[in-house]
Design an enzyme around this catalytic site. Structure first.
Site, PDB file in Angstrom:
ATOM      1  N   HIS A 136       9.303  47.361  -3.873  1.00  0.00           N
ATOM      2  CA  HIS A 136      10.415  46.589  -4.191  1.00  0.00           C
ATOM      3  C   HIS A 136      10.924  46.976  -5.511  1.00  0.00           C
ATOM      4  O   HIS A 136      10.399  47.469  -6.261  1.00  0.00           O
ATOM      5  CB  HIS A 136      10.184  45.106  -4.153  1.00  0.00           C
ATOM      6  CG  HIS A 136      10.146  44.284  -2.679  1.00  0.00           C
ATOM      7  ND1 HIS A 136       8.945  44.386  -2.191  1.00  0.00           N
ATOM      8  CD2 HIS A 136      11.030  43.850  -1.888  1.00  0.00           C
ATOM      9  CE1 HIS A 136       9.036  43.700  -1.019  1.00  0.00           C
ATOM     10  NE2 HIS A 136      10.425  43.288  -0.831  1.00  0.00           N
ATOM     11  N   LYS A 140      11.571  42.118  -8.998  1.00  0.00           N
ATOM     12  CA  LYS A 140      10.864  41.045  -8.378  1.00  0.00           C
ATOM     13  C   LYS A 140       9.789  40.426  -8.817  1.00  0.00           C
ATOM     14  O   LYS A 140       8.848  41.090  -9.655  1.00  0.00           O
ATOM     15  CB  LYS A 140      10.489  41.877  -6.771  1.00  0.00           C
ATOM     16  CG  LYS A 140      10.003  40.968  -5.841  1.00  0.00           C
ATOM     17  CD  LYS A 140       9.618  41.504  -4.522  1.00  0.00           C
ATOM     18  CE  LYS A 140       8.898  40.549  -3.607  1.00  0.00           C
ATOM     19  NZ  LYS A 140       9.991  39.268  -3.320  1.00  0.00           N
TER      20      LYS A 140
HETATM   21  P1  NAD Z   1      17.638  37.078  -8.035  1.00  0.00           P
HETATM   22  O1  NAD Z   1      16.641  36.862  -9.106  1.00  0.00           O
HETATM   23  O2  NAD Z   1      18.414  38.189  -7.999  1.00  0.00           O
HETATM   24  O3  NAD Z   1      18.330  35.674  -7.492  1.00  0.00           O
HETATM   25  C1  NAD Z   1      17.780  34.455  -7.535  1.00  0.00           C
HETATM   26  C2  NAD Z   1      18.897  33.517  -8.038  1.00  0.00           C
HETATM   27  O4  NAD Z   1      18.497  32.216  -7.852  1.00  0.00           O
HETATM   28  C3  NAD Z   1      19.108  33.854  -9.619  1.00  0.00           C
HETATM   29  O5  NAD Z   1      20.451  33.788  -9.855  1.00  0.00           O
HETATM   30  C4  NAD Z   1      18.796  32.514 -10.304  1.00  0.00           C
HETATM   31  O6  NAD Z   1      19.503  32.037 -11.463  1.00  0.00           O
HETATM   32  C5  NAD Z   1      18.743  31.643  -9.321  1.00  0.00           C
HETATM   33  N1  NAD Z   1      18.079  30.265  -9.469  1.00  0.00           N
HETATM   34  C6  NAD Z   1      16.871  30.068 -10.249  1.00  0.00           C
HETATM   35  N2  NAD Z   1      16.455  28.823 -10.264  1.00  0.00           N
HETATM   36  C7  NAD Z   1      17.789  28.293  -9.549  1.00  0.00           C
HETATM   37  C8  NAD Z   1      17.905  26.671  -9.219  1.00  0.00           C
HETATM   38  N3  NAD Z   1      17.041  25.827  -9.875  1.00  0.00           N
HETATM   39  N4  NAD Z   1      19.035  26.467  -8.672  1.00  0.00           N
HETATM   40  C9  NAD Z   1      19.638  27.348  -8.243  1.00  0.00           C
HETATM   41  N5  NAD Z   1      19.514  28.480  -8.580  1.00  0.00           N
HETATM   42  C10 NAD Z   1      18.567  29.189  -9.260  1.00  0.00           C
HETATM   43  O7  NAD Z   1      16.516  37.196  -6.514  1.00  0.00           O
HETATM   44  P2  NAD Z   1      16.739  37.596  -5.101  1.00  0.00           P
HETATM   45  O8  NAD Z   1      16.422  39.083  -5.088  1.00  0.00           O
HETATM   46  O9  NAD Z   1      18.306  37.176  -4.916  1.00  0.00           O
HETATM   47  O10 NAD Z   1      15.741  36.845  -4.354  1.00  0.00           O
HETATM   48  C11 NAD Z   1      15.646  35.489  -4.321  1.00  0.00           C
HETATM   49  C12 NAD Z   1      14.408  35.072  -3.423  1.00  0.00           C
HETATM   50  O11 NAD Z   1      14.652  35.398  -2.054  1.00  0.00           O
HETATM   51  C13 NAD Z   1      13.056  35.646  -3.836  1.00  0.00           C
HETATM   52  O12 NAD Z   1      12.175  34.753  -3.533  1.00  0.00           O
HETATM   53  C14 NAD Z   1      13.098  36.803  -3.046  1.00  0.00           C
HETATM   54  O13 NAD Z   1      11.722  37.026  -2.827  1.00  0.00           O
HETATM   55  C15 NAD Z   1      13.385  36.250  -1.704  1.00  0.00           C
HETATM   56  N6  NAD Z   1      14.043  37.202  -0.844  1.00  0.00           N
HETATM   57  C16 NAD Z   1      13.924  37.042   0.602  1.00  0.00           C
HETATM   58  C17 NAD Z   1      14.431  37.959   1.505  1.00  0.00           C
HETATM   59  C18 NAD Z   1      14.200  37.323   2.939  1.00  0.00           C
HETATM   60  O14 NAD Z   1      14.462  38.005   3.881  1.00  0.00           O
HETATM   61  N7  NAD Z   1      13.496  36.260   3.098  1.00  0.00           N
HETATM   62  C19 NAD Z   1      15.021  38.683   1.243  1.00  0.00           C
HETATM   63  C20 NAD Z   1      15.363  39.047  -0.158  1.00  0.00           C
HETATM   64  C21 NAD Z   1      14.882  38.109  -0.973  1.00  0.00           C
END
Ligand code: NAD
Length: 242
Positions: A136, A140
């Site tokens: 990744h 991450k």
């Molecule tokens: P990222 O770090 O780019 O985005 C996460 C966002 O959440 C950030 O903008 C952060 O400021 C925000 N955040 C943090 N705490 C918060 C709160 N209390 N309230 C609201 N927003 C808050 O990460 P990403 O790549 O977008 O991934 C996010 C999550 O999704 C991770 O856990 C990742 O592993 C997961 N993910 C899952 C899949 C899937 O298909 N299930 C795919 C990609 C990513």
């Protein structure tokens, strides 16, 4: 002729993140939804309007806050956030007795099929060594990825065991027979790659999935949100919605 259902009133939690931005972009062109609210770490949930479904891709703390909001107002929740601790897993399981919750460590169709293929291969080749590798982007936080752990769980289950019993995270020394090994790579802007290697003396089988565009996860999550609207309370998976 019955009237089309009204559009689903949606909120996106974690809207400023990588996945949040992909979701906002996709939902805007999708007539099934009306995007009523976006939540960032700074904004929180104050002043949120009436909603049908919240889609969450944020952090453990972000998911916990979204869950409280949904529980108090009977709103369905779709979440892709990974890296949760046991306490939050328990709260989600309890909450699913009161609201509809659909979670997936990976919302891509290809990974859903990869999981089924791995389940079949692990059962058909019960004595072969099995390793799961994932790569990744450099930012991450959790490792191994939620998807790698879900793949490991599916393979362990297919072999009549549990991931807790079989997982090998520390690779020192010779290979433990029957163990499921994990390898993690982090770098650049890799969207997400997962592979399962099944090996025995003289041959090996490799199953590989590569995501190149976050849009696939957003599409899967929106499909799940459309499916989840109006469902009774419960803990649902992507398989339920396929
Ligand atoms: P990222 O770090 O780019 O985005 C996460 C966002 O959440 C950030 O903008 C952060 O400021 C925000 N955040 C943090 N705490 C918060 C709160 N209390 N309230 C609201 N927003 C808050 O990460 P990403 O790549 O977008 O991934 C996010 C999550 O999704 C991770 O856990 C990742 O592993 C997961 N993910 C899952 C899949 C899937 O298909 N299930 C795919 C990609 C990513």
């Amino acid at each position: 002729m019955s009237a089309a259902p009204p559009p689903i009133r949606l909120a996106i939690n974690g809207a400023a993140g990588r996945m949040g931005r992909a979701l906002v972009e996709q939902v805007r062109g999708d007539a099934r939804f009306v995007l009523c609210h976006v939540v960032t770490a700074a904004s929180g949930w104050a002043d949120a309007p009436a909603l049908d479904v919240v889609v969450d891709f944020s952090s453990a703390a972000g998911l916990a806050a979204a869950l409280e909001h949904c529980l108090g107002r009977d709103i369905a929740l779709v979440s892709g956030t990974t890296g949760l601790d046991a306490a939050l897993e328990r709260r989600l399981a309890e909450a699913a007795q009161r609201i509809a919750i659909l979670r997936a460590a990976n919302f891509s169709l290809g990974v859903a099929v990869l999981t089924r293929l791995l389940r079949a291969a692990a059962a058909a080749l019960p004595d072969w060594d099995l390793d799961i590798a994932e790569a990744h982007h450099r930012d991450k936080r959790d490792a191994p990825s939620g998807t790698a752990l879900a793949l490991g769980r599916a393979a362990a289950d297919a072999r009549g065991s549990t991931l807790e019993a079989l997982a090998i995270h520390d690779r020192g020394g010779a290979r433990r027979e029957g163990g499921i090994g994990f390898a993690v790579m982090r770098g650049g802007d890799i969207v997400g790659e997962h592979s399962a290697l099944l090996a025995t003396t003289g041959e090996r089988l490799e199953l590989v999935h590569r995501a190149t565009d976050r849009g696939i996860f957003a599409r899967g999550a929106l499909h799940a949100a459309a499916w989840l609207r109006g469902r009774p309370p419960g803990a649902y998976t992507l398989d339920d919605a396929m």
